[in-house]
Design an enzyme around this catalytic site. Structure first.
Site, PDB file in Angstrom:
ATOM      1  N   ASP A  52      23.029  63.905  82.050  1.00 34.93           N
ATOM      2  CA  ASP A  52      21.868  64.740  82.350  1.00 34.93           C
ATOM      3  C   ASP A  52      20.954  64.863  81.127  1.00 34.93           C
ATOM      4  O   ASP A  52      21.382  64.700  79.991  1.00 34.93           O
ATOM      5  CB  ASP A  52      22.309  66.140  82.796  1.00 34.93           C
ATOM      6  N   GLU A  53      19.705  65.144  81.407  1.00 36.36           N
ATOM      7  CA  GLU A  53      18.727  65.552  80.389  1.00 36.36           C
ATOM      8  C   GLU A  53      18.683  64.628  79.173  1.00 36.36           C
ATOM      9  O   GLU A  53      18.649  65.086  78.036  1.00 36.36           O
ATOM     10  CB  GLU A  53      19.012  67.001  79.950  1.00 36.36           C
ATOM     11  N   VAL A  54      18.675  63.336  79.416  1.00 41.12           N
ATOM     12  CA  VAL A  54      18.484  62.404  78.299  1.00 41.12           C
ATOM     13  C   VAL A  54      17.002  62.499  77.906  1.00 41.12           C
ATOM     14  O   VAL A  54      16.126  62.360  78.745  1.00 41.12           O
ATOM     15  CB  VAL A  54      18.835  60.955  78.714  1.00 41.12           C
TER      16      VAL A  54
END
Ligand SMILES: *[C@@H]1O[C@H](CO)[C@@H](O)[C@H](O)[C@H]1NC(C)=O
Ligand SMILES: *[C@@H]1O[C@H](CO)[C@@H](O)[C@H](O)[C@H]1NC(C)=O
Ligand SMILES: *[C@@H]1O[C@H](CO)[C@@H](O)[C@H](O)[C@H]1NC(C)=O
Ligand SMILES: *[C@@H]1O[C@H](CO)[C@@H](O)[C@H](O)[C@H]1NC(C)=O
Ligand SMILES: *[C@@H]1O[C@H](CO)[C@@H](O)[C@H](O)[C@H]1NC(C)=O
Length: 582
Positions: free
Chosen positions: A351-353
């Site tokens: 998530d949330e790279v």
């Protein structure tokens, strides 16, 4: 008008006797009193099982069905005999004594609990993929004190024992009774994956808090605990072949999970019909690795953090650095063979790279997705191959397939958090999905910011310091969520369950219980019983509230500091209309 009166009478009678949480598929109860005490003949497929309060099952890579059942029976004895509650909050004002069964009349005791498991467990029973375990059961208790459980698996036996324990109350003078015999229950879950995500990185949680959480999950008939084991803030997970990870990355000496602790969490969970799934989030949410391996991480502590990550400190695994693969090989070769005997899944995060972090990485040098996405694809291919090589099935956060358009294997389970549209498109694309829709199932939301705001502009702009995902997801909102809403039948099939999420920026062992419970149990009923009832109608808060209020008393009596469902005025008489919004 009168139909409303009849309806409320019906609701009253239904709710006051069928207070099992989560609600079984079918249930009928009577009004005879039975007592239960220290003497009870329990058998499991004909063999006697001790009715004692404490039994630590033999654990190991091989689990025995009989040991699982023995442990379950002992916990049931303890829950019923030692940890039942006097239900004064459930009866009208000053009326408890009038409703309690007389101690002076002849008492009929439950003398027999016959447990029959109709099929043999397999290795998969104790480390299942979704759908591998049949958790269904039937439970009958006749008015003469004979109880009988039939189940297909030992895990089904555990679910039945939990239902059995919810029949009983403590008399104000001490002994334990039910007033609901005869009982006939037939039950099975709607979803295979019924879980909770527990973040043990933002704040360290001691083992006993994790054990207590697993207990309460099993009481709610939930069957997965997802341990978000590391994040950018701390690395509490000991990796013996790379000890510098926790030696430099944990918050303090001793605030770590050793391999023995990890195996203990897994086996404790399995004995309760819960599977522990560990996550090492990557390539994002991994900054802390820079403390021991600065070469592997880009943008550690980058500033302003709002440009480079979702929360401080920033730091992501580099995607084009040759040292990364040998590091991950070593990490996974150490960890995965230890997890694999007890878990079917490993969560690789995703998530949330933050693409801006890669502008800071000299081997990438840009935030351009046309450069970064192929690198993430390569990373995922190799990383998931490591997971599969260890005999585990990878899980990922939804961004990997949905936002970065990365191709993943058909085996991969995708965890969605961004909501309904995401679930629709993921399942339409054939992915197996579990939902943690943050609009409904994030338990940490709505309690305000954990960040500080300096006086002046920042203070003014952010006043009154709400967090990103408020308001609080109260149990009614959690209960209103239908993981399969708006999906075709084919898409709905692919939603194998869900997890409530407890991100721990502001959760530690002191407030853990009240944040998790009984709200997680509300999701537990959605996942076990379904959001819709047998008639296809939404389940109503009017039916749920009295049952959840009773279940909350059981949680508290068993040592979990769950929040009240509402004030005693509302629970007394188990009349949902007493506190009906008009
Ligand atoms: C118990 O149930 C029976 C059968 O439904 C009914 O006839 C009887 O009145 C009930 N007794 C009480 C005390 O509610
Ligand atoms: C429970 O009872 C139903 C109806 O009699 C039966 O079809 C089912 O197979 C039983 N399930 C178990 C686990 O015994
Ligand atoms: C990518 O970086 C440039 C500056 O290097 C910046 O202007 C742009 O906003 C960044 N793109 C995103 C999506 O953040
Ligand atoms: C993924 O595909 C969607 C739809 O084609 C597109 O809007 C989006 O920009 C793509 N994302 C990336 C990171 O390439
Ligand atoms: C159930 O509730 C949802 C809103 O939470 C609503 O959209 C849906 O129409 C309701 N379904 C039924 C069958 O009433």
């Amino acid at each position: 008008m009168w139909s409303k009166a009849v309806l409320s009478l019906l609701l009253l009678t239904v709710t006051s006797v069928h207070a099992i949480w989560p609600i079984p598929e079918s249930i009928s109860t009577g009004n005879s009193t039975l007592w239960i005490g220290d003497v009870l003949l329990v058998t499991y497929n004909g063999e006697p099982i001790p009715w004692i309060r404490n039994y630590i099952p033999f654990g190991g890579p091989k689990f025995s069905s009989k040991e699982i059942v023995k442990g379950g029976v002992a916990r049931t004895a303890k829950n019923i005999l030692d940890n039942s509650f006097v239900p004064w909050k459930l009866y009208p004002r000053m009326a408890l004594e009038k409703t309690e069964p007389s101690l002076w009349q002849h008492k009929t005791y439950i003398t027999r609990l016959e447990i029959v498991q109709t099929e043999k467990d397999t290795a998969k029973t104790f480390k299942p993929l979704a759908g591998d375990v049949d958790e269904s059961y039937n439970l009958t208790v006749n008015a003469n004190g004979k109880a009988r459980i039939t189940a297909v698996s030992s895990i089904g036996v555990l679910r039945a024992l939990e239902t059995f324990s919810q029949l009983f109350f403590k008399h104000s003078k001490g002994p334990i009774y039910t007033k609901q015999a005869p009982v006939k229950i037939s039950d099975a879950p709607q979803y295979d994956h019924r879980g909770l995500l527990l973040d043990v990185s933002r704040d360290y949680l001691p083992l006993d808090a994790i054990y207590r959480t697993i207990d309460a999950l099993s009481w709610s008939k939930m069957n997965r605990i997802h341990i978000h084991a590391t994040d950018s803030q701390s690395w509490p997970l000991e990796i013996p072949s790379i000890p510098e990870l926790h030696q430099k990355g944990a918050y303090a000496h001793g605030k770590t999970y050793s391999p023995i602790d990890v195996a203990a969490i897994q086996t404790y969970a399995i004995q309760r019909g819960v599977e522990a799934i560990f996550e090492i989030d990557s390539p994002g949410h991994l900054g802390v690795v820079a403390l021991s391996h600065p070469d592997l991480i880009t943008g550690w502590g980058a500033s302003p953090w709002t440009t480079y990550c979702a929360e401080p400190p920033c730091g992501q695994l580099r995607l084009n650095e040759p040292k990364v693969d040998p590091f991950l090989d070593k990490l996974m070769d150490d960890l995965l063979p230890r997890l694999a005997p007890y878990s079917a899944y490993f969560h690789t995060g995703g998530d949330e790279v933050n693409f801006n972090e890669y502008s800071l990485d000299p081997t990438v040098g840009t935030n351009d997705s046309s450069v970064i996405v192929p690198l993430i694809q390569k990373f995922i291919d190799k990383h998931h191959a490591r997971v599969r090589k260890a005999g585990l099935v990878p899980m990922v956060w939804e961004e990997i397939p949905a936002n970065y358009n990365v191709t993943i294997g058909e085996d991969v389970v995708v965890q969605s958090w961004l909501g309904d549209e995401a679930i629709k498109s993921l399942t339409a694309n054939g992915h197996k999905v579990i939902t943690s829709n943050y609009n409904f199932w994030y338990l940490d939301c709505g309690r305000g910011q954990w960040l500080n705001f300096a006086e002046g502009e920042s203070f003014e702009e952010n006043y009154p310091f709400n967090d990103w995902c408020g308001p609080t997801k109260n149990w009614r909102l959690i209960y209103s969520y239908d993981p399969r809403a708006g999906l075709t039948d084919e898409e709905a099939e692919l939603v194998i369950g869900g997890e409530v999420g407890a991100w721990a920026e502001a959760i530690d062992e002191v407030n853990l219980d009240s944040i998790l419970w009984p709200r997680s149990s509300a999701a537990g009923e959605v996942l076990w019983s379904g959001r819709l009832d047998a008639a296809g109608e939404n389940r109503t808060q009017l039916d749920a509230a009295p049952r959840l209020a009773e279940f909350r008393e059981r949680l508290v009596a068993r040592g979990v500091r769950a929040e009240p469902v509402h004030m005693v005025f509302c629970t007394q008489g188990m009349d949902p209309n007493a506190c009906l919004f008009q």
